[in-house]
Design a protein around this motif. Structure first.
Motif, PDB file in Angstrom:
ATOM      1  N   THR A 233     107.137 -15.006  27.708  1.00  0.00           N
ATOM      2  CA  THR A 233     105.919 -13.728  28.398  1.00  0.00           C
ATOM      3  C   THR A 233     105.289 -14.916  29.431  1.00  0.00           C
ATOM      4  O   THR A 233     105.150 -14.200  30.606  1.00  0.00           O
ATOM      5  CB  THR A 233     105.245 -13.411  27.290  1.00  0.00           C
ATOM      6  N   SER A 237     105.493 -14.094  33.799  1.00  0.00           N
ATOM      7  CA  SER A 237     104.210 -13.505  34.029  1.00  0.00           C
ATOM      8  C   SER A 237     104.139 -14.843  35.443  1.00  0.00           C
ATOM      9  O   SER A 237     103.756 -14.195  36.786  1.00  0.00           O
ATOM     10  CB  SER A 237     103.227 -13.728  33.975  1.00  0.00           C
ATOM     11  N   LEU A 341     112.928 -13.722  29.971  1.00  0.00           N
ATOM     12  CA  LEU A 341     112.472 -12.166  29.030  1.00  0.00           C
ATOM     13  C   LEU A 341     113.735 -12.302  27.795  1.00  0.00           C
ATOM     14  O   LEU A 341     113.047 -11.454  26.129  1.00  0.00           O
ATOM     15  CB  LEU A 341     112.672 -10.991  29.649  1.00  0.00           C
ATOM     16  N   ILE A 360     105.843  -6.919  27.235  1.00  0.00           N
ATOM     17  CA  ILE A 360     106.246  -8.246  27.914  1.00  0.00           C
ATOM     18  C   ILE A 360     106.339  -7.396  29.205  1.00  0.00           C
ATOM     19  O   ILE A 360     105.296  -7.828  30.667  1.00  0.00           O
ATOM     20  CB  ILE A 360     107.531  -8.658  28.162  1.00  0.00           C
ATOM     21  N   VAL A 363     102.571  -7.440  30.208  1.00  0.00           N
ATOM     22  CA  VAL A 363     101.973  -8.791  30.272  1.00  0.00           C
ATOM     23  C   VAL A 363     102.448  -9.219  31.595  1.00  0.00           C
ATOM     24  O   VAL A 363     101.953  -9.920  32.884  1.00  0.00           O
ATOM     25  CB  VAL A 363     102.174  -9.543  29.375  1.00  0.00           C
ATOM     26  N   ARG A 364     103.666  -9.220  32.230  1.00  0.00           N
ATOM     27  CA  ARG A 364     104.609  -9.809  33.251  1.00  0.00           C
ATOM     28  C   ARG A 364     103.771  -8.628  34.212  1.00  0.00           C
ATOM     29  O   ARG A 364     103.908 -10.104  35.623  1.00  0.00           O
ATOM     30  CB  ARG A 364     105.894  -9.810  32.993  1.00  0.00           C
TER      31      ARG A 364
END
Length: 452
Positions: A233, A237, A341, A360, A363-364
């Motif tokens: 993650t 990001s 990922l 994810i 968040v990304r």
């Protein structure tokens, strides 16, 4: 703006809300994809994408253009999480490396083609032609989904709708991205920027607390608090945020400082695409091996080198730095975000892929698409006038490179302290076992246990 009559501020807001729609749609699809049949969902979301792009080119005015843009972002986020898990779950382990390569082409190959497509559009192809092509592709995908996709039962039809996380996710996406849209007009200290940003980030933080305490959470927080999901993650990001910052500021340098046309600037970044495609070829060879983490770390290093080359391009006579830097940037991006990922997914059971990808991507997106615009506006803030300068661009590019280097150092230490040797993913047991993982991942907190 000229063709649709939309104002600069409204266009910025629509673009930001489209990005928010993408992030929110990814999270929402994590729930919908578990409770409903995927085949009609895929057809519905591709149809909504086709309608969205048709609205943007309809000539019905600025409101229709803005609505179409936001709906396109929402549809894309919904499609991503509905479409991606079956690509891994419905094929044997012996073919997953092919799937991973094509997924990487679809994700970062498409992104790497963005400046080239924009350059072609600005050079005469026209934005309406490009958006019409998007509508046609979505409509074709809708038709093909009715022919190709099998009918299958939803994974968890009895799952309770997790309305708390959906509401919090809406706040965590709409408010921060809306705040970023006001940033060019208001600045960093304006309440129009700070208040929605603070509330949005608080909503984002609250997701972890609420989901950890929920009886039937959409997001399995405990399973995400393990080394590999955290590493994946963070890389997805920050690597994406660094990529977008380097790309955005470099394009602005070419158009604002060097005086290039948008078409010339976009076409100058054509090497992004072959760089990303090369990364996809590499994923094909390393996906089933223990060297996927090495590829990710190498991708972060290459991204930093690309940033250094883009910083070194001080004038049109040094455009070769841009060409080489763009190729390395495409390879670096393609070697980090999608592989990260995959790495995160290896440490959770394959039947939870939809939830993992949904979280994810949320968040990304918050990391990727907030870092880039904020740093781009920071470059304007530290400039001597109202536009960026060579010095302000170099300083901000340096910040982005330093951010990427810090991310590389952090994940390298985290990985080395968790594993004595590179683990080989056990893909067969991951796909066949209900609660099996491909790579065992230690929890980040001592005593953390899924059965607690």
């Amino acid at each position: 703006m000229r063709d649709t009559g939309i104002s600069k501020g409204a266009l910025g807001l629509a673009t930001s809300l489209a990005t928010a729609g993408y992030a929110f749609g990814a999270l929402l699809a994590g729930d919908i994809g578990l409770r409903f049949h995927r085949r009609p969902l895929f057809a519905l979301f591709t149809a909504s994408a086709a309608v969205a792009w048709t609205l943007t080119v309809s000539g019905m005015g600025p409101a229709a253009f803005a609505i179409g843009l936001v709906l396109a972002g929402l549809s894309t986020g919904l499609l991503l999480v509905v479409a991606l898990p079956p690509c891994f779950q419905h094929f044997p382990a012996s073919r997953l490396h092919i799937t991973a390569a094509f997924v990487n082409i679809a994700l970062f190959g498409g992104i790497a083609a963005g400046p080239l497509m924009g350059g072609l559009a600005a050079s005469g192809l026209g934005w309406r032609t490009m958006f019409t092509a998007f509508a046609a592709i979505a409509a074709l995908a809708c038709v093909l989904s009715r022919i190709v996709l099998p009918h299958e039962e939803p994974p968890e039809p009895g799952l309770t709708f997790d309305w708390r996380v959906v509401v919090l996710s809406a706040g965590a996406t709409i408010l921060p991205f809306g705040a970023v849209a006001f940033l060019p007009a208001t600045g960093f200290v304006s309440p129009l920027f700070l208040v929605p940003l603070a509330i949005g980030l608080a909503s984002f933080a609250a997701i972890f607390i609420v989901e950890d305490r929920a009886r039937e959470p959409l997001i399995k927080v405990r399973q995400m608090l393990h080394t590999l999901p955290i590493i994946g993650t963070i890389i997805a990001s920050f690597a994406g945020g660094v990529f977008l910052t380097l790309l955005t500021l470099s394009l602005q340098r070419l158009t604002t400082i060097w005086g290039w046309s948008p078409g010339e600037a976009g076409l100058a970044f054509w090497p992004l695409l072959p760089g990303a495609l090369l990364a996809s070829v590499l994923i094909y060879f390393v996906f089933r091996t223990r060297y996927l983490p090495i590829m990710i770390l190498a991708g972060m290093s290459v991204t930093a080198v690309a940033g250094g080359l883009l910083m070194a391009a001080q004038g049109p006579d040094q455009v070769s730095f841009v060409t080489i830097g763009a190729a390395l940037l495409g390879f670096g991006a393609g070697s980090t975000v999608s592989p990260a990922l995959f790495l995160a997914a290896f440490s959770v059971p394959s039947n939870l892929l939809g939830r993992v990808f949904a979280f994810i991507e949320l968040v990304r997106s918050v990391g990727d698409f907030l870092i880039g615009p904020v740093l781009a506006q920071f470059a304007v803030l530290i400039a001597t006038g109202d536009t960026i300068t060579t010095k302000s661009v170099d300083i901000t590019l340096g910040i982005a490179v330093a951010m990427g280097a810090a991310t590389l150092l952090f994940v390298a230490i985290a990985f080395l302290t968790s594993y004595r040797r590179l683990p080989t993913p056990k893909l067969e047991q991951w796909l066949d076992g209900e609660d099996e993982v491909a790579i065992e991942s230690p929890p980040v907190l001592r005593g953390l246990d899924e059965t607690d």
